[in-house]
Write an enzyme that holds these catalytic residues in place. Structure first.
Site, PDB file in Angstrom:
ATOM      1  N   ARG A  36       0.827  -1.232  -0.011  1.00  0.00           N
ATOM      2  CA  ARG A  36       0.068  -0.036   0.067  1.00  0.00           C
ATOM      3  C   ARG A  36       0.886   1.367  -0.117  1.00  0.00           C
ATOM      4  O   ARG A  36       0.264   2.544   0.395  1.00  0.00           O
ATOM      5  CB  ARG A  36      -0.900   0.037   1.267  1.00  0.00           C
ATOM      6  CG  ARG A  36      -2.095  -1.170   1.167  1.00  0.00           C
ATOM      7  CD  ARG A  36      -3.184  -1.095   2.259  1.00  0.00           C
ATOM      8  NE  ARG A  36      -4.115  -1.891   2.161  1.00  0.00           N
ATOM      9  CZ  ARG A  36      -4.188  -3.258   2.691  1.00  0.00           C
ATOM     10  NH1 ARG A  36      -3.067  -3.617   3.277  1.00  0.00           N
ATOM     11  NH2 ARG A  36      -4.917  -4.176   2.379  1.00  0.00           N
ATOM     12  N   LYS A  49       3.594  11.745 -10.602  1.00  0.00           N
ATOM     13  CA  LYS A  49       2.797  11.039 -11.496  1.00  0.00           C
ATOM     14  C   LYS A  49       3.316   9.612 -12.078  1.00  0.00           C
ATOM     15  O   LYS A  49       4.465   9.807 -12.397  1.00  0.00           O
ATOM     16  CB  LYS A  49       2.354  12.020 -12.577  1.00  0.00           C
ATOM     17  CG  LYS A  49       1.037  12.923 -12.068  1.00  0.00           C
ATOM     18  CD  LYS A  49       1.107  13.897 -13.498  1.00  0.00           C
ATOM     19  CE  LYS A  49       0.258  13.160 -14.433  1.00  0.00           C
ATOM     20  NZ  LYS A  49      -0.182  14.247 -15.370  1.00  0.00           N
ATOM     21  N   GLU A  70      10.235  18.600 -24.077  1.00  0.00           N
ATOM     22  CA  GLU A  70       9.811  18.989 -22.748  1.00  0.00           C
ATOM     23  C   GLU A  70      10.233  20.226 -22.150  1.00  0.00           C
ATOM     24  O   GLU A  70       9.796  21.245 -21.409  1.00  0.00           O
ATOM     25  CB  GLU A  70       9.885  17.771 -21.707  1.00  0.00           C
ATOM     26  CG  GLU A  70       9.378  16.625 -22.028  1.00  0.00           C
ATOM     27  CD  GLU A  70       7.807  16.548 -21.673  1.00  0.00           C
ATOM     28  OE1 GLU A  70       7.124  17.598 -21.132  1.00  0.00           O
ATOM     29  OE2 GLU A  70       7.185  15.647 -21.773  1.00  0.00           O
ATOM     30  N   LYS A 121       8.513  23.012 -12.916  1.00  0.00           N
ATOM     31  CA  LYS A 121       7.597  21.945 -12.617  1.00  0.00           C
ATOM     32  C   LYS A 121       7.328  21.954 -10.959  1.00  0.00           C
ATOM     33  O   LYS A 121       6.381  21.711 -10.663  1.00  0.00           O
ATOM     34  CB  LYS A 121       7.913  20.408 -13.014  1.00  0.00           C
ATOM     35  CG  LYS A 121       7.141  19.388 -12.715  1.00  0.00           C
ATOM     36  CD  LYS A 121       7.302  18.343 -13.718  1.00  0.00           C
ATOM     37  CE  LYS A 121       5.998  17.246 -13.476  1.00  0.00           C
ATOM     38  NZ  LYS A 121       6.061  16.170 -14.328  1.00  0.00           N
ATOM     39  N   GLU A 124      -3.443  17.543  -9.857  1.00  0.00           N
ATOM     40  CA  GLU A 124      -3.907  17.857 -11.181  1.00  0.00           C
ATOM     41  C   GLU A 124      -5.540  18.424 -11.068  1.00  0.00           C
ATOM     42  O   GLU A 124      -6.390  17.970 -11.845  1.00  0.00           O
ATOM     43  CB  GLU A 124      -3.637  16.933 -12.264  1.00  0.00           C
ATOM     44  CG  GLU A 124      -3.769  17.671 -13.677  1.00  0.00           C
ATOM     45  CD  GLU A 124      -3.175  16.482 -14.747  1.00  0.00           C
ATOM     46  OE1 GLU A 124      -4.167  16.109 -15.697  1.00  0.00           O
ATOM     47  OE2 GLU A 124      -2.022  15.996 -14.809  1.00  0.00           O
ATOM     48  N   ARG A 134      -2.173  22.325 -12.709  1.00  0.00           N
ATOM     49  CA  ARG A 134      -1.095  21.407 -13.053  1.00  0.00           C
ATOM     50  C   ARG A 134      -1.321  20.827 -14.660  1.00  0.00           C
ATOM     51  O   ARG A 134      -0.575  20.358 -15.340  1.00  0.00           O
ATOM     52  CB  ARG A 134      -1.031  20.213 -12.213  1.00  0.00           C
ATOM     53  CG  ARG A 134       0.132  19.071 -12.388  1.00  0.00           C
ATOM     54  CD  ARG A 134       0.426  18.349 -11.418  1.00  0.00           C
ATOM     55  NE  ARG A 134       1.389  17.337 -11.847  1.00  0.00           N
ATOM     56  CZ  ARG A 134       2.062  16.291 -10.837  1.00  0.00           C
ATOM     57  NH1 ARG A 134       1.501  16.362  -9.795  1.00  0.00           N
ATOM     58  NH2 ARG A 134       2.726  15.597 -11.406  1.00  0.00           N
ATOM     59  N   ASN A 192       0.404  19.453 -19.443  1.00  0.00           N
ATOM     60  CA  ASN A 192      -0.029  18.603 -20.627  1.00  0.00           C
ATOM     61  C   ASN A 192       0.189  19.445 -22.042  1.00  0.00           C
ATOM     62  O   ASN A 192      -0.205  18.692 -22.965  1.00  0.00           O
ATOM     63  CB  ASN A 192      -1.434  18.409 -20.413  1.00  0.00           C
ATOM     64  CG  ASN A 192      -1.605  17.218 -19.354  1.00  0.00           C
ATOM     65  OD1 ASN A 192      -0.659  16.380 -19.010  1.00  0.00           O
ATOM     66  ND2 ASN A 192      -2.369  17.353 -18.345  1.00  0.00           N
ATOM     67  N   HIS A 206       0.689  17.326 -24.954  1.00  0.00           N
ATOM     68  CA  HIS A 206       0.563  15.838 -24.761  1.00  0.00           C
ATOM     69  C   HIS A 206      -0.888  15.272 -25.272  1.00  0.00           C
ATOM     70  O   HIS A 206      -0.785  14.025 -25.670  1.00  0.00           O
ATOM     71  CB  HIS A 206       0.641  15.837 -23.215  1.00  0.00           C
ATOM     72  CG  HIS A 206       2.041  15.895 -22.706  1.00  0.00           C
ATOM     73  ND1 HIS A 206       2.621  16.894 -22.714  1.00  0.00           N
ATOM     74  CD2 HIS A 206       2.749  14.834 -22.037  1.00  0.00           C
ATOM     75  CE1 HIS A 206       3.835  16.862 -22.225  1.00  0.00           C
ATOM     76  NE2 HIS A 206       3.960  15.551 -21.766  1.00  0.00           N
ATOM     77  N   HIS A 213      -0.082  11.946 -27.309  1.00  0.00           N
ATOM     78  CA  HIS A 213      -0.520  10.653 -26.674  1.00  0.00           C
ATOM     79  C   HIS A 213      -1.309   9.991 -28.034  1.00  0.00           C
ATOM     80  O   HIS A 213      -1.187   8.818 -28.059  1.00  0.00           O
ATOM     81  CB  HIS A 213      -1.543  10.907 -25.589  1.00  0.00           C
ATOM     82  CG  HIS A 213      -0.619  11.067 -24.267  1.00  0.00           C
ATOM     83  ND1 HIS A 213      -1.169  11.320 -22.929  1.00  0.00           N
ATOM     84  CD2 HIS A 213       0.647  11.166 -24.049  1.00  0.00           C
ATOM     85  CE1 HIS A 213      -0.323  11.765 -22.248  1.00  0.00           C
ATOM     86  NE2 HIS A 213       0.927  11.609 -22.716  1.00  0.00           N
ATOM     87  N   HIS A 231       8.391   9.481 -26.661  1.00  0.00           N
ATOM     88  CA  HIS A 231       7.271  10.344 -25.924  1.00  0.00           C
ATOM     89  C   HIS A 231       7.794  11.855 -26.304  1.00  0.00           C
ATOM     90  O   HIS A 231       6.661  12.475 -26.726  1.00  0.00           O
ATOM     91  CB  HIS A 231       7.488  10.007 -24.576  1.00  0.00           C
ATOM     92  CG  HIS A 231       6.542  10.954 -23.715  1.00  0.00           C
ATOM     93  ND1 HIS A 231       5.076  10.952 -23.948  1.00  0.00           N
ATOM     94  CD2 HIS A 231       6.797  11.920 -22.949  1.00  0.00           C
ATOM     95  CE1 HIS A 231       4.671  11.843 -23.393  1.00  0.00           C
ATOM     96  NE2 HIS A 231       5.467  12.606 -22.511  1.00  0.00           N
TER      97      HIS A 231
END
Length: 379
Positions: free
Chosen positions: A127, A149, A191, A241, A251, A255, A259, A262, A266, A279
């Site tokens: 956990r 993330k 990035e 960041k 987010e 935040r 993206n 992205h 994606h 990426h």
């Protein structure tokens, strides 16, 4: 002896943590963990990939063991296609075999894939146990390793499985980039350019100055940048960041600007097959298309879009949208994890250093932007 380094703090209310940036830091990994309160004798599972293991694994292990940590190494294959539940299961199996406890630690030594997989495994083992991110690619240094993330790809879309799990420490040693393939370095520059567009006009101008020296390669390699500019862009990107994550850890609002590029990026990765495009390459293509959408909607000028195009070209990134069915792209966007009430949210630039989030982009506008992106090539 370690060189001077910069410390940037991710100022979270619950558990702030440092980002350390400086040449030669990898050899001090064990000492930095002790400084963070991780006790000598702690069991550590170091997750890495074959190339990074060959270049840097021994130094990282030596540093950890010299500080009294009990280290086991798991080598997973590299590549975006490895971001799947089977890889997570392999890390869990290694955690079980190494008898990791709740006080134990996973160290992610590698790029974004290793960081995501190790981070998600740490979030879900017992956990949640601690993870330390030691990024070895430019993309991971400026983005993936910071912010907590973690994500696993699903056949329906990228990073649809994941968790927020902040690291105890991010350690960035620019010297490890000497072993990074140039294509990977160029992907990471996407990035960096993203941060410049969304909120750092000073960084944007620094990049433009470097690009002017060589419009088709001035940002495309560690050697072209030089150590001073490289350290500066690492610091400014990490600080950018860190500020956004501290303001919006999960987010809920701000935040989402991270993206930029992205959403369409994606779609490129998903429709082309993971591994076809790196990426960062896909993000660069996504930024070009997002910029064209912003021009079409009157949000920013063609002049600023041209400036963005010149930076992406100077980084040696792909400039032409791939041959993808526009209707398939639109369908893929609906599976994006940022969709709200059926509406796709786009991060769109409004000027150098500023963006807005819109959910009213018409399909016709997207189709037209993709047509533009497919037809213009590098300036």
């Amino acid at each position: 002896m370690l060189q001077e380094y910069r410390t940037i703090t991710v100022s979270l209310a619950a558990d702030p943590y440092p980002i350390l940036i400086g040449e030669g830091l990898l050899g001090g990994l064990g000492s930095f963990l002790l400084e963070r309160g991780i006790q000598s004798g702690t069991r550590v599972l170091m997750v890495t990939n074959p190339d990074v293991e060959g270049f840097h694994g021994a130094l990282a292990r030596q540093s950890l063991e010299a500080s009294g940590f009990v280290v086991q190494t798991l080598v997973i294959e590299a590549g975006e296609e490895q971001k799947n539940p089977a890889t997570v299961a392999a890390i869990h199996d290694a955690a079980f075999a190494h008898r990791l406890e709740r006080s134990s630690l996973i160290v992610a030594l590698g790029g974004g894939v290793v960081g995501d997989m190790a981070g998600y495994a740490a979030a879900t083992w017992l956990r949640g146990i601690a993870v330390v991110q030691v990024p070895t690619t430019l993309l991971a240094m400026v983005d993936a390793a910071i912010g907590g993330k973690t994500g696993v790809n699903h056949p329906g879309g990228k990073n649809l499985i994941g968790a927020f799990h902040q690291p105890k420490l991010v350690l960035i040693d620019p010297l490890v980039l000497a072993t990074l393939p140039e294509r990977e370095f160029r992907a990471g520059m996407a990035e960096v350019i993203k941060y410049a567009v969304i909120g750092d006009g000073i960084l944007f101008r620094d990049l433009e100055t470097a690009a002017e020296r060589d419009p088709r390669g001035g940002l495309a390699s560690r050697e072209a940048l030089g150590p001073v500019l490289l350290q500066r862009l690492l610091e400014r990107s990490a600080a950018a960041k860190a500020r956004v994550v501290a303001a919006d850890e999960r987010e809920g609002g701000l935040r989402a600007i991270l993206n930029y590029g992205h959403t369409l990026g994606h779609a490129v990765e998903n429709l082309s097959g993971y591994g076809t495009w790196l990426h960062g390459e896909a993000v660069g293509l996504g930024m070009l298309a997002a910029g064209d959408i912003a021009v079409a909607m009157g949000l920013w000028s063609q002049a600023d879009q041209d400036r963005q195009r010149r930076l992406i070209a100077a980084a040696g990134l792909p400039m032409d949208w791939p041959a993808l069915d526009p209707e398939a792209v639109l369908a893929s966007l609906q599976a994006d994890k940022k969709v709200r009430q059926g509406k796709v949210r786009f991060v769109l630039p409004t000027g150098v250093g500023s963006v807005t989030i819109r959910d009213d982009v018409e399909p016709a506008t997207i189709r037209a932007a993709l047509a533009v992106a497919s037809s213009i090539g590098a300036p």
